[in-house]
Write an enzyme that holds these catalytic residues in place. Structure first.
Site, PDB file in Angstrom:
ATOM      1  N   ASP A  10       0.814  -1.210   0.000  1.00 13.60           N
ATOM      2  CA  ASP A  10       0.000   0.000   0.000  1.00 13.60           C
ATOM      3  C   ASP A  10       0.853   1.268   0.000  1.00 13.60           C
ATOM      4  O   ASP A  10       1.969   1.262   0.521  1.00 13.60           O
ATOM      5  CB  ASP A  10      -0.893  -0.026   1.251  1.00 13.60           C
ATOM      6  CG  ASP A  10      -2.107   0.856   1.117  1.00 13.60           C
ATOM      7  OD1 ASP A  10      -2.327   1.426   0.029  1.00 13.60           O
ATOM      8  OD2 ASP A  10      -2.836   0.993   2.111  1.00 13.60           O
ATOM      9  N   ASN A  58     -10.446  -3.307  -6.879  1.00 12.38           N
ATOM     10  CA  ASN A  58      -9.577  -2.373  -7.609  1.00 12.38           C
ATOM     11  C   ASN A  58     -10.029  -2.073  -9.039  1.00 12.38           C
ATOM     12  O   ASN A  58      -9.539  -1.132  -9.668  1.00 12.38           O
ATOM     13  CB  ASN A  58      -8.119  -2.864  -7.611  1.00 12.38           C
ATOM     14  CG  ASN A  58      -7.415  -2.687  -6.288  1.00 12.38           C
ATOM     15  OD1 ASN A  58      -6.493  -3.436  -5.954  1.00 12.38           O
ATOM     16  ND2 ASN A  58      -7.834  -1.704  -5.492  1.00 12.38           N
TER      17      ASN A  58
HETATM   18  C1  FPP Z   1      -2.364  -0.019  -3.200  1.00  9.78           C
HETATM   19  O1  FPP Z   1      -1.740   1.258  -3.119  1.00  9.78           O
HETATM   20  C2  FPP Z   1      -1.678  -0.775  -4.240  1.00  9.78           C
HETATM   21  C3  FPP Z   1      -2.304  -1.383  -5.289  1.00  9.78           C
HETATM   22  C4  FPP Z   1      -3.763  -1.336  -5.485  1.00  9.78           C
HETATM   23  C5  FPP Z   1      -1.529  -2.069  -6.339  1.00  9.78           C
HETATM   24  C6  FPP Z   1      -0.328  -2.837  -5.861  1.00  9.78           C
HETATM   25  C7  FPP Z   1       0.399  -3.310  -7.044  1.00  9.78           C
HETATM   26  C8  FPP Z   1       1.727  -3.135  -7.252  1.00  9.78           C
HETATM   27  C9  FPP Z   1       2.671  -2.558  -6.252  1.00  9.78           C
HETATM   28  C10 FPP Z   1       2.304  -3.608  -8.538  1.00  9.78           C
HETATM   29  C11 FPP Z   1       2.751  -4.991  -8.315  1.00  9.78           C
HETATM   30  C12 FPP Z   1       3.367  -5.542  -9.508  1.00  9.78           C
HETATM   31  C13 FPP Z   1       3.845  -6.778  -9.516  1.00  9.78           C
HETATM   32  C14 FPP Z   1       4.533  -7.217 -10.728  1.00  9.78           C
HETATM   33  C15 FPP Z   1       3.697  -7.707  -8.390  1.00  9.78           C
HETATM   34  P1  FPP Z   1      -2.553   2.544  -3.530  1.00  9.78           P
HETATM   35  O2  FPP Z   1      -2.311   2.814  -4.968  1.00  9.78           O
HETATM   36  O3  FPP Z   1      -3.981   2.394  -3.132  1.00  9.78           O
HETATM   37  O4  FPP Z   1      -1.842   3.638  -2.688  1.00  9.78           O
HETATM   38  P2  FPP Z   1      -2.507   4.921  -2.039  1.00  9.78           P
HETATM   39  O5  FPP Z   1      -3.330   4.391  -0.877  1.00  9.78           O
HETATM   40  O6  FPP Z   1      -1.327   5.696  -1.597  1.00  9.78           O
HETATM   41  O7  FPP Z   1      -3.331   5.605  -3.065  1.00  9.78           O
END
Ligand code: FPP
Length: 232
Positions: A10, A58
């Site tokens: 996250d 998502n």
């Molecule tokens: C949540 O952070 C993260 C996600 C919904 C996506 C996680 C995916 C990756 C890190 C890519 C992974 C890739 C591979 C190849 C495994 P957020 O975007 O909701 O963060 P925020 O709360 O700061 O908005």
């Protein structure tokens, strides 16, 4: 050493925003962090490393963000197929995969095939289109079908049977679940499997997460006394 570490990756969006970059830039760096932490886990002897990469919720995000994430998965799966034998890491994907693009489903199948050739590999699991409640619902449906077919009596349903009908059937439950970025909730991640997991929360945003932060989490884990409901 915990045998199974799971992470809710996250804080990518906030990491990017702080730098005046698009959210997708945060996911790209987050994918690099995943690579380095997965390798680190394997090097220090953690057998299972599981990450929450895309939840059943998502899909509500802007199409551009969803596309970027799907492309990151594509790229990583291709790379995993190429390098799996050399690294001895079996990469697998769990979740409701039926709605993913066909080429991604094929890459996942190729990964599984490649993984079968490995001997005692470390296991890296990506949860994609994963939701803990959705997973439990699917397990309940599968068991209900067995009851309906007369193969099982409701009173014979055990906790192990439920575990065996989850996507994680072949894996041990997580010992340690890490959530970076200052959020303190489970967000539908490994709901059944986390019954006795130790949680570790940190304010570090996932793209900034380094092996030293993993070491801090493991150190905190090692100081806890796991009693599993007993008195220790
Ligand atoms: C949540 O952070 C993260 C996600 C919904 C996506 C996680 C995916 C990756 C890190 C890519 C992974 C890739 C591979 C190849 C495994 P957020 O975007 O909701 O963060 P925020 O709360 O700061 O908005």
């Amino acid at each position: 050493m915990p045998q199974h570490i799971a992470v809710i990756m996250d804080g990518n969006g906030r990491w990017a925003k702080k730098r005046g970059m698009p959210r997708t830039a945060g996911h790209k760096v987050g994918a690099e962090t995943f690579r380095s932490i997965a390798t680190y886990c394997k090097d220090i002897g953690v057998k299972y490393f599981t990450v929450y990469a895309f939840s059943t919720e998502n899909w509500k995000r802007p199409a551009e963000e969803v596309d970027t994430l799907m492309n990151l998965f594509r790229r990583y799966l291709k790379e995993a197929i190429e390098t799996m034998a050399e690294k001895n890491v079996a990469v697998q994907v769990i979740g409701d995969l039926s709605v993913l693009a066909e080429d991604i489903q094929k890459l996942i199948a190729d990964c599984n095939r490649e993984a079968q050739n490995l001997e005692n590999p470390a296991i890296a699991t990506l949860c994609i289109n994963y939701g803990g409640r959705d997973e439990i619902k699917n397990a309940v449906r599968a068991l209900a079908r067995k009851v309906q077919a007369g193969e099982l009596l409701p009173e014979d349903i055990t906790e192990s049977m439920i575990s065996e009908h989850l996507y994680t059937a072949a894996m041990p439950d997580p010992d340690l679940i890490i959530r970076p970025s200052g959020e303190i909730r489970t967000s539908n991640f490994l709901l059944w499997q986390s019954a006795y997991a130790e949680y570790y929360f940190t304010d570090i945003l996932w793209p900034d997460f380094k092996p030293e932060h993993l070491e801090q989490a493991i150190e905190a884990y090692n100081k806890r006394q796991r009693r599993y409901g007993g008195i220790g």
